[in-house]
Design an enzyme around this catalytic site. Structure first.
Site, mmCIF file in Angstrom:
data_model
loop_
_atom_site.group_PDB
_atom_site.id
_atom_site.type_symbol
_atom_site.label_atom_id
_atom_site.label_comp_id
_atom_site.label_asym_id
_atom_site.label_seq_id
_atom_site.Cartn_x
_atom_site.Cartn_y
_atom_site.Cartn_z
ATOM 1 N N LYS A 40 18.648 15.100 27.708
ATOM 2 C CA LYS A 40 17.855 14.563 26.593
ATOM 3 C C LYS A 40 16.633 13.834 27.143
ATOM 4 O O LYS A 40 16.750 12.769 27.735
ATOM 5 C CB LYS A 40 18.669 13.587 25.735
ATOM 6 N N GLU A 47 20.784 3.255 35.390
ATOM 7 C CA GLU A 47 19.651 2.636 36.085
ATOM 8 C C GLU A 47 18.852 1.917 35.017
ATOM 9 O O GLU A 47 18.195 2.537 34.183
ATOM 10 C CB GLU A 47 18.814 3.699 36.798
ATOM 11 N N CYS A 66 10.349 0.507 36.112
ATOM 12 C CA CYS A 66 11.538 -0.355 36.121
ATOM 13 C C CYS A 66 11.553 -1.280 37.326
ATOM 14 O O CYS A 66 12.036 -2.416 37.255
ATOM 15 C CB CYS A 66 12.808 0.491 36.094
ATOM 16 N N GLU A 72 12.230 -8.508 30.834
ATOM 17 C CA GLU A 72 11.430 -7.357 31.232
ATOM 18 C C GLU A 72 10.407 -7.039 30.145
ATOM 19 O O GLU A 72 10.764 -6.758 29.003
ATOM 20 C CB GLU A 72 12.327 -6.140 31.475
#
Length: 490
Positions: free
Chosen positions: A174, A249, A283, A384
């Site tokens: 996906k 992750e 990231c 973040e």
């Protein structure tokens, strides 16, 4: 206008509902494609195909050298179509073209790496007390659901697809619903090289529907996800139903530590690269810059001077060094964090605004942004942001640098800049992070494990570790002295 379909059992198909989603160029807000908007039924269909294909055994039982030949062929085709794929990546994601070109080259290299690894020795033999020939082998997990984010649409997909296929698994993939364009091109290549139907399938659609079904389905043996930590938690919960294997992750708030004895211009250059590469949508971005007190003011002055010179523009312009953010929704989130930083009392010394002049009014451009005078408990330090926003922190000594560096719930990456090798190793070993650099930031290698500590995830991608994530370990014990065990008298 591109018409993007899903790929299931070797066929290009629309969503069963007939619904589509507009795909937008973030540089100008224009619709560039219509993508099939899958739902739960589409996901179930793809899962059933992958389950049947795996259970039939054709791919997992195929000689590894033959599986590897398909991966080598994909790598060759990625290089053949590299210019087109890079252009599509920039159009869809917004990143500068030179970054997209690097991504395509890395994707081809990743397929070659795992094609080579597929045929290399693995497993173990070991000695036991009984007359047994004892060994360990690695086997494919089964059906693997792979979910990737929008910041590296092609490359993140390849990081998962290549090892999953090399290990003999079947796949339901996906892509991000925001950036599916280059995934389509990759699957056109997969079709072109002739990977057997049903081995690898692609379903598009929203995470809460398609993604959740992939995580919940008892027909799926493993789910591998890259994205935000909150979504990672949801996937863990959904995957608990059949205790499927998971690789996550997740987010980061990574520290880039600069000591006074660092090479000054090198450290400044990497500080910029660490946060403003790919518009900060990385990231592992060095989104927290930790500076030793004695160089703080000089370093910030130079950093701001250079940040203001970064050329922001559409990714397909040859002079562009930083492109737009990926979507209007994400731009608004980043701008919201900038306002939070101001309200919390951090001092804005660079940027902080949306760029709307010189033809940028319809794009999602944000200035390179730097905050100083931050405190450890500020949200812009702890959370973040995933954009071109840098929070600068100040430290007195080595011990405080380590304390600040480890002072978030994340543990994905970190860097240390110093010309004192012993100090560099002391500090790097105390960072609770999975990916680290000394006098560098951001280089990523297919050969090296990728993943983090704490709430930055579970498991590792890339390297031999990435292949092992898509395998199960089986022990085999062969009795070399065939006779009754004699445990019972009668």
């Amino acid at each position: 206008m591109l018409d993007l379909k899903m790929y299931v059992d070797g066929k290009w198909v629309d969503a069963q509902s007939g619904e589509t989603r507009d795909i937008v160029n973030p540089a100008n807000g224009q619709v560039i494609a219509k993508a099939a908007e899958g739902n739960v039924e589409d996901a179930r269909r793809a899962i059933e195909v992958a389950r049947r294909t795996f259970d039939e055994g054709g791919w997992s039982e195929m000689p590894a050298v033959q599986r590897a030949s398909y991966l080598f062929a994909i790598a060759d085709k990625l290089e053949e179509y590299a210019a087109e794929i890079a252009r599509l990546e920039t159009l869809d994601n917004g990143k500068p073209l030179r970054e997209a070109e690097f991504d395509v080259a890395d994707a081809a290299a990743c397929f070659r790496y795992y094609a080579g690894l597929a045929t290399k020795p693995d497993g173990q033999t070991y000695h036991v007390a009984d007359p047994m020939q004892a060994m360990v082998v690695r086997e494919a997990v089964g059906v693997c659901a792979l979910i990737v984010p929008w910041n590296f649409p092609l490359l993140m997909g390849v990081w998962k697809i290549a090892p999953a296929l090399a290990a003999g698994n079947t796949v339901v993939f996906k892509p991000s619903e925001v950036t599916p364009v280059t995934a389509i091109k990759l699957f056109e290549i997969i079709e072109e090289v002739g990977i057997p139907h049903g081995v690898i399938n692609m379903v598009m659609g929203a995470g809460p529907t398609v993604g959740n079904e992939l995580a919940e389905s008892h027909l799926v043996d493993k789910i591998s996800f890259t994205g935000g930590t909150a979504t990672g938690r949801s996937i863990m919960k959904a995957a608990a139903g059949n205790i499927k294997k998971i690789s996550l992750e997740l987010g980061g708030k990574s520290p880039n530590i600069v000591f006074a004895d660092a090479d000054f211009e090198t450290a400044v250059d990497y500080a910029l690269f660490g946060i403003f590469c790919n518009q900060g949508q990385v990231c592992s971005a060095g989104s927290r810059l930790l500076l030793e007190e004695s160089i703080h003011d000089k370093f910030v002055e130079r950093l701001v001077e250079r940040a203001k010179q970064i050329t922001v523009g559409a990714g397909d312009h040859p002079d562009t060094e930083m492109g737009p953010l990926v979507s209007q929704a994400h731009m608004e989130k980043v701008l919201g964090y900038i306002e939070i930083g101001k309200q919390e009392g951090a001092r804005l010394v660079c940027g902080g605004n949306r760029i709307t002049k010189d033809g940028f009014e319809n794009g999602y451009f944000v200035e390179p942004t730097i905050f100083v005078d931050t405190k450890p408990n500020m949200r812009i330090v702890q959370e973040e942001i995933f954009g071109p926003v840098l929070a600068v922190q100040k430290f007195k000594d080595e011990a405080e640098a380590i304390e600040l560096a480890n002072g978030t719930v994340y543990g994905l990456a970190g860097g240390v800049f110093t010309l004192d090798g012993a100090k560099a190793m002391r500090v790097i070993k105390k960072l609770r992070s999975g990916i680290t650099w000394i006098n560098s930031y951001h280089p990523t290698y297919n050969e090296a494990p990728w993943g983090g500590y704490k709430q930055s995830g579970i498991g590792r991608g890339l390297g031999t570790f990435g292949l092992e994530e898509f395998t199960e370990v089986k022990q085999i014990n062969i009795n070399m002295q065939v006779e009754p065990v004699g445990w019972f008298k009668n």
